[in-house]
Design an enzyme around this catalytic site. Sequence first.
Site, mmCIF file in Angstrom:
data_model
loop_
_atom_site.group_PDB
_atom_site.id
_atom_site.type_symbol
_atom_site.label_atom_id
_atom_site.label_comp_id
_atom_site.label_asym_id
_atom_site.label_seq_id
_atom_site.Cartn_x
_atom_site.Cartn_y
_atom_site.Cartn_z
ATOM 1 N N GLU A 169 6.068 4.549 -12.899
ATOM 2 C CA GLU A 169 6.077 5.580 -11.845
ATOM 3 C C GLU A 169 4.691 6.077 -11.473
ATOM 4 O O GLU A 169 4.511 6.765 -10.473
ATOM 5 C CB GLU A 169 6.963 6.748 -12.290
ATOM 6 C CG GLU A 169 8.424 6.342 -12.301
ATOM 7 C CD GLU A 169 9.331 7.425 -12.866
ATOM 8 O OE1 GLU A 169 8.940 8.607 -12.785
ATOM 9 O OE2 GLU A 169 10.404 7.082 -13.371
ATOM 10 N N HIS A 180 -3.865 -5.606 -9.058
ATOM 11 C CA HIS A 180 -4.825 -4.555 -8.714
ATOM 12 C C HIS A 180 -6.252 -5.098 -8.866
ATOM 13 O O HIS A 180 -6.545 -5.773 -9.870
ATOM 14 C CB HIS A 180 -4.626 -3.335 -9.621
ATOM 15 C CG HIS A 180 -5.550 -2.221 -9.286
ATOM 16 N ND1 HIS A 180 -5.374 -1.426 -8.171
ATOM 17 C CD2 HIS A 180 -6.706 -1.809 -9.860
ATOM 18 C CE1 HIS A 180 -6.368 -0.556 -8.097
ATOM 19 N NE2 HIS A 180 -7.189 -0.763 -9.115
ATOM 20 N N MET A 192 0.797 -1.215 0.000
ATOM 21 C CA MET A 192 0.000 0.000 0.000
ATOM 22 C C MET A 192 0.840 1.281 0.000
ATOM 23 O O MET A 192 0.354 2.346 0.360
ATOM 24 C CB MET A 192 -0.991 -0.015 1.163
ATOM 25 C CG MET A 192 -2.095 -1.049 0.947
ATOM 26 S SD MET A 192 -2.856 -0.888 -0.707
ATOM 27 C CE MET A 192 -4.089 -2.164 -0.687
HETATM 28 C C1 GAR Z 1 -5.612 -7.330 -3.315
HETATM 29 O O1 GAR Z 1 -6.963 -7.373 -3.676
HETATM 30 C C2 GAR Z 1 -4.842 -6.412 -4.228
HETATM 31 O O2 GAR Z 1 -5.353 -6.388 -5.528
HETATM 32 C C3 GAR Z 1 -5.052 -5.085 -3.553
HETATM 33 O O3 GAR Z 1 -4.930 -5.357 -2.183
HETATM 34 C C4 GAR Z 1 -5.424 -6.674 -1.944
HETATM 35 C C5 GAR Z 1 -4.431 -7.414 -1.082
HETATM 36 O O4 GAR Z 1 -4.966 -8.632 -0.670
HETATM 37 N N1 GAR Z 1 -4.083 -4.115 -3.991
HETATM 38 C C6 GAR Z 1 -4.393 -2.853 -4.276
HETATM 39 O O5 GAR Z 1 -5.500 -2.380 -4.106
HETATM 40 C C7 GAR Z 1 -3.232 -2.018 -4.800
HETATM 41 N N2 GAR Z 1 -3.724 -0.850 -5.461
HETATM 42 P P1 GAR Z 1 -4.028 -9.734 -0.028
HETATM 43 O O6 GAR Z 1 -3.208 -9.057 1.072
HETATM 44 O O7 GAR Z 1 -4.975 -10.747 0.558
HETATM 45 O O8 GAR Z 1 -3.153 -10.291 -1.112
#
Ligand code: GAR
Length: 214
Positions: A143, A110, A91
């Site tokens: 980036e 994503h 994040m």
């Molecule tokens: C996932 O859904 C991923 O796509 C999202 O966080 C989640 C993590 O889940 N990522 C984003 O939103 C990045 N922009 P996890 O910790 O269970 O893998």
Amino acid sequence: MSARVAVLASGSGSNLQALIDDCAQPDAPARIALVISNRREAFALERARLAAIPAQHLPRSRQESRQDYDARLVEALQAQQIDWVCLAGWMLLVTPVFLRAFPSRVLNVHPALLPSFPGLDGAAQALAHGARVTGATVHLVDEGCDTGPILCQGAVPVLPDDDLARLQARIHRVEHRLYPRALRLVLQGQPRVQGRVVYFDGQPQARTYEWFEG
Ligand code: GAR
């Protein structure tokens, strides 16, 4: 020799788990050699320990610039001879300091069909927009925020009675199939980026599956 992959995760790490499980297959071209989290309580760190993978908690202090933090991150990754990096629910935005150390070797997952709904809460954005179809994307990181060249996408319907938890769970199921697939693709398929398009073995989007799940 299999590629040494690091996974950066800030949360539960279910995508990390999907990568760990796939890399345990005998034909896997990669192994997860390091897991880093900026959050001590991230379950991703526990998942790494359970799989006997080196795990590091690397917090970013309030005073530290994003560039300085990324320089420490790069140091930790290079100390373990990491070849590729997978962001999995990471994040923090990465800076050029990070990308220069791993040019075209950083992947992200994503929870939306990019370029729709980048940034935070991809599934909530799809619900708020009344989208009928959404999904998941694995892309190379550049980036920008979720703007890099797309490697793989999977689609899911947004059902009329969906709440956020149901939709997120459906997207997660696709992510867990997509991310290992994308990692294998970049390691085995000789990706070449031209403009915004990734070509594998000379063909655009060859072998990048799409799913539609209920
Ligand atoms: C996932 O859904 C991923 O796509 C999202 O966080 C989640 C993590 O889940 N990522 C984003 O939103 C990045 N922009 P996890 O910790 O269970 O893998």
